[in-house]
Design an enzyme around this catalytic site. Structure first.
Site, PDB file in Angstrom:
ATOM      1  N   GLU A   1       0.821  -1.213   0.000  1.00 21.71           N
ATOM      2  CA  GLU A   1       0.000   0.000   0.000  1.00 21.71           C
ATOM      3  C   GLU A   1       0.855   1.264   0.000  1.00 21.71           C
ATOM      4  O   GLU A   1       0.622   2.194   0.760  1.00 21.71           O
ATOM      5  CB  GLU A   1      -0.966  -0.007   1.194  1.00 21.71           C
ATOM      6  CG  GLU A   1      -1.927  -1.189   1.148  1.00 21.71           C
ATOM      7  CD  GLU A   1      -2.993  -1.173   2.233  1.00 21.71           C
ATOM      8  OE1 GLU A   1      -2.744  -0.606   3.315  1.00 21.71           O
ATOM      9  OE2 GLU A   1      -4.073  -1.728   1.986  1.00 21.71           O
TER      10      GLU A   1
ATOM     11  N   ASP B   1      -8.228  -9.202   4.282  1.00 18.38           N
ATOM     12  CA  ASP B   1      -8.015  -8.018   5.112  1.00 18.38           C
ATOM     13  C   ASP B   1      -9.043  -7.883   6.232  1.00 18.38           C
ATOM     14  O   ASP B   1      -9.911  -7.013   6.146  1.00 18.38           O
ATOM     15  CB  ASP B   1      -8.040  -6.762   4.235  1.00 18.38           C
ATOM     16  CG  ASP B   1      -7.479  -5.551   4.953  1.00 18.38           C
ATOM     17  OD1 ASP B   1      -7.139  -5.682   6.132  1.00 18.38           O
ATOM     18  OD2 ASP B   1      -7.376  -4.496   4.321  1.00 18.38           O
TER      19      ASP B   1
ATOM     20  N   GLU C   1     -12.523  -2.036  12.066  1.00 12.57           N
ATOM     21  CA  GLU C   1     -12.477  -1.290  10.805  1.00 12.57           C
ATOM     22  C   GLU C   1     -13.562  -1.733   9.833  1.00 12.57           C
ATOM     23  O   GLU C   1     -14.206  -0.915   9.192  1.00 12.57           O
ATOM     24  CB  GLU C   1     -11.091  -1.476  10.167  1.00 12.57           C
ATOM     25  CG  GLU C   1     -11.001  -0.889   8.774  1.00 12.57           C
ATOM     26  CD  GLU C   1      -9.649  -1.117   8.102  1.00 12.57           C
ATOM     27  OE1 GLU C   1      -8.757  -1.718   8.726  1.00 12.57           O
ATOM     28  OE2 GLU C   1      -9.501  -0.683   6.952  1.00 12.57           O
TER      29      GLU C   1
END
Ligand code: GCW
Length: 711
Positions: A302, A376, A404
């Site tokens: 990322e 993820d 998240e």
């Protein structure tokens, strides 16, 4: 937390009837138990006369805990009487040595608690090889008291299953917490080291109480500034507070630091100047923090810099840092969360493809840290195929405590259930019974290093986690890292008994509710193996329709590819062949929809909307039914909680009630938006009797959340 106890004492002294402080959740699971608890026979605590700071923590904790529990301070005494509590290593207290307790093999952190005769008296003994074991033994005794109310059944012999039990804070130097939903960072980098917030002591104490022995203080998307002299001094001040609680500090290291703050023009791990820079940096850190734990690294992921920028491998990068830390005893935790936008390979395959060929080429003080699943931190994923596939490299588990992808802090989701599912999953790499937990605890492949990390859900909010039930996930992380074989439900019950009340009329239904909460979130967000269909960037709310982002694998559409005829990601040999990364029995089972669990169906397969499910329904009908079930499960949770007001103080009861109402509305939103979208793409009518979405698909597509937290 101690201040709360003082508050109680004062309130009692002044004979006030109203509580002197708000029940805001600050005390976590370390609450002052009610004075109505049955009297404990302990009369005195006997320990070393010159305790180390860690043993001092343990003794103070026992004195305060037991004193608070029974409304009287227990004085430390020199003489052992019946029911004295004796705490010490054999070296500190010869009487403990004479007992011949089974301390061999318990390491520095294990402990024995026994009722045993000392000097002809019946004592309660906490024994260990090291003060850290005594600290954990003290907390174990207090946990036993808080959860059962007495000493019956107190005998135990324990040692942690994994060595590194860490929190990973994704906290930035400016106080923002990436994916944080509990306020700002608790680390006040600006005022440190001049002012050290007393809250750090409470933080360390809470961690020690559940066996967490270290923290990575800063975000894996790291700033190199954290490695400057100025910031090392700040980290050292935190380390000083954490040390008496058996905790070490670690830092996330930015791979390009030699360029960013070192004045070099390269960060090539094979360049001698770069290697010398890191070695010098390690020396500097250890001069300030002699027990510094080591580095966590996110590299070539990322947009983060890494060794591949110089055509070097992850092993080259990790080994360079490992060499710098080795003389001081530090470790490198090198993350396997890597995927690239220029690599057309199925994103969930990329970590395995990159890391398995490197197995055996890492230094002894390197662990590879992998997320629980290959994508993820989704509500549900199969376990990461790296677990079991790197016999010569210690693999460390990374869980995400902060929610998240699971509704932020306002959704009640007990993650113990998710983590138990992962830890218990059978990799089949050495036949049946090769569980992920056997990989992680080192027993399957004889790893010399072992670890479990959790991305913290902790922030400046008074309740630490942004919600009362979020605390249970912090708690469960510690307990399951100590012993991955614990049952998640038992852990939930422990937490409930200490956080609210031991009354089974409360604990049993709420434990059921917590265990159901994980399945509920899967059902109302991503049932049947759907995944990653949340709003882009902030990850709040449903957005399965997004398909216009530059990086293909950042588009929710990438993960389901719904068309008029079919839905799902084909990961069989006909598709991306991700199944081949699992051991043959699993690859076979997951290669065929008929032998794939409903939970993973659309993760591994692309199927017609008319595919016939085990239930007899078509896939489309089943999908709608699961979304409905998820909403109904949240309604059940709400009803369960609503009936338990008598057991909970008003403040915490109301907060949980408010959050459940938010969760219920958002579960309905998820269901409505997803049904509207998938119904539209597939051009299917809603099954008979199903309530239509409240609003149009266009309405859901038009929602925007520019100020969602944590982004
Ligand atoms: O899930 C993603 C998050 C990023 C995070 C990344 C990672 C720290 O959206 O915020 O970055 O994972 O784990 O590195």
């Amino acid at each position: 937390m101690k201040s709360s106890w003082t508050g109680v004492a004062l309130a009692c002294l002044l004979a006030l009837s109203a509580p002197a402080f708000a029940e805001d959740g600050y005390d976590l699971w370390l609450r002052v138990p009610g004075v109505a608890d049955p009297a404990l026979p302990v009369r005195a605590i006997v320990g070393s006369e010159a305790p180390s700071p860690i043993l001092r923590s343990a003794i103070d904790e026992l004195r305060d805990g037991i004193g608070a529990a029974y409304g009287a301070a227990i004085p430390e005494a020199e003489r052992i009487a019946d029911d004295s509590l004796v705490i010490g290593t054999p070296a500190q207290l010869p009487a403990v040595g004479d007992l011949d307790l089974p301390l061999a093999g318990l390491g520095d952190e294990g402990y024995v608690i026994r009722r045993a005769p000392i000097d002809g008296k019946s004592a309660i003994v906490i024994a260990a090889n090291d003060d850290r074991g005594l600290l954990y033994g003290a907390f174990a005794l207090l946990r036993h008291l808080r959860t059962t109310g007495g000493l019956d059944g107190i005998d135990r012999t324990e040692r942690p299953a994994v060595a590194l039990r860490l929190l990973n804070h994704w906290d930035n130097p400016d106080g923002h917490v990436e994916r944080g939903y509990a306020g700002r960072s608790i680390w006040d980098w600006w005022r440190l080291p001049g002012h050290v917030d007393p809250r750090y002591t409470d933080y360390a104490r809470a961690n020690a109480s559940i066996g967490i022995n270290g923290a990575v203080l800063n975000n894996v998307n790291a700033r190199a500034d954290m490695l400057t002299r100025r910031y090392i001094a700040k980290t050292a001040a935190i380390a000083d507070v954490l040390r008496p609680w058996g905790m070490r500090v670690y830092l996330s290291a930015r791979f390009s630091a030699p360029i960013d703050i070192g004045g070099l023009d390269t960060a090539d791990p094979l360049d001698p100047r770069v290697r010398a820079w890191w070695a010098g940096k390690a020396d500097e850190i250890y001069a300030a923090i002699p027990d510094f734990g080591g580095f966590l690294v996110k590299a070539n992921s990322e947009g983060q810099p890494g060794p591949q920028d110089y055509d070097r491998t992850h092993a080259d990068g990790a080994n360079m840092l490992a060499d710098a830390l080795a003389p001081h005893g530090g470790v490198v935790m090198w993350r396997a969360f890597v995927y690239s936008d220029v690599n057309p390979e199925d994103r969930v395959k990329q970590a395995y493809s990159e890391f398995v060929p490197l197995d055996g080429s890492f230094r002894d003080n390197v662990l590879v840290q992998a997320k629980n699943g290959p994508l993820d931190f989704q509500p549900r994923e199969p376990f990461h195929p790296l677990f079991g596939a790197m016999p010569d490299t210690p693999l460390m588990m990374e869980f995400q405590v902060t929610q998240e992808y699971l509704g932020f802090s306002t959704h009640l989701v007990y993650l113990g259930a998710l983590w138990e599912e992962v830890l218990d999953a059978d990799t089949r790499v050495r036949g049946e019974g090769s569980q992920v937990s056997d990989v992680i605890d080192g027993s399957l492949h004889d790893y010399a290093l072992t670890g479990i990390a959790g991305v913290a859900n902790i922030g400046s909010d008074r309740d630490w986690s942004g919600s009362i039930f979020g605390q249970s996930n912090w708690y469960a992380l510690g307990r399951l890292a100590w012993n991955p074989d614990l049952s998640a439900r038992d852990v939930a019950k422990e937490w409930l008994a200490q956080t609210f009340t031991r009354d089974p009329a409360f604990v049993e239904p709420v434990a059921d509710m917590m265990m159901q909460s994980r399945e509920a979130v899967v059902n109302y967000m991503t049932p049947l193996g759907l995944t990653h269909i949340m709003g882009t960037g902030h990850h709040y709310g449903p957005a399965p329709w997004i398909d216009d982002l530059s990086r293909p694998e950042w588009n929710p559409y990438y993960y389901h590819r719904a068309t008029r005829g079919a839905v799902g990601f084909d990961r069989t040999a006909r598709g991306s062949d991700a199944v081949s990364q699992y051991a043959p029995p699993l690859a076979r089972a997951w290669g065929n929809p008929a032998t794939t669990e409903d939970e993973y169906l659309l993760w591994f397969h692309r199927l017609s909307w008319d595919y016939r499910m085990r239930s007899g329904r078509t896939l489309w009908e089943e999908l709608v039914a699961r979304y409905d079930l998820g909403v109904a499960q949240v309604a059940d949770m709400q009803a369960t909680w609503a009936a338990l007001g008598d057991y909970v103080d008003a403040d915490r009861f109301k907060k949980v009630s408010d959050y459940l109402a938010i969760q219920r509305a958002e579960a309905r939103w998820w269901r409505d938006a997803c049904i509207a979208y998938f119904g539209d793409v597939s051009n299917r009518p809603l099954p008979e009797g199903v309530e239509p979405p409240a609003k149009s698909l266009e309405y859901y597509r038009g929602l925007a959340f520019p100020y969602a937290p944590g982004n």
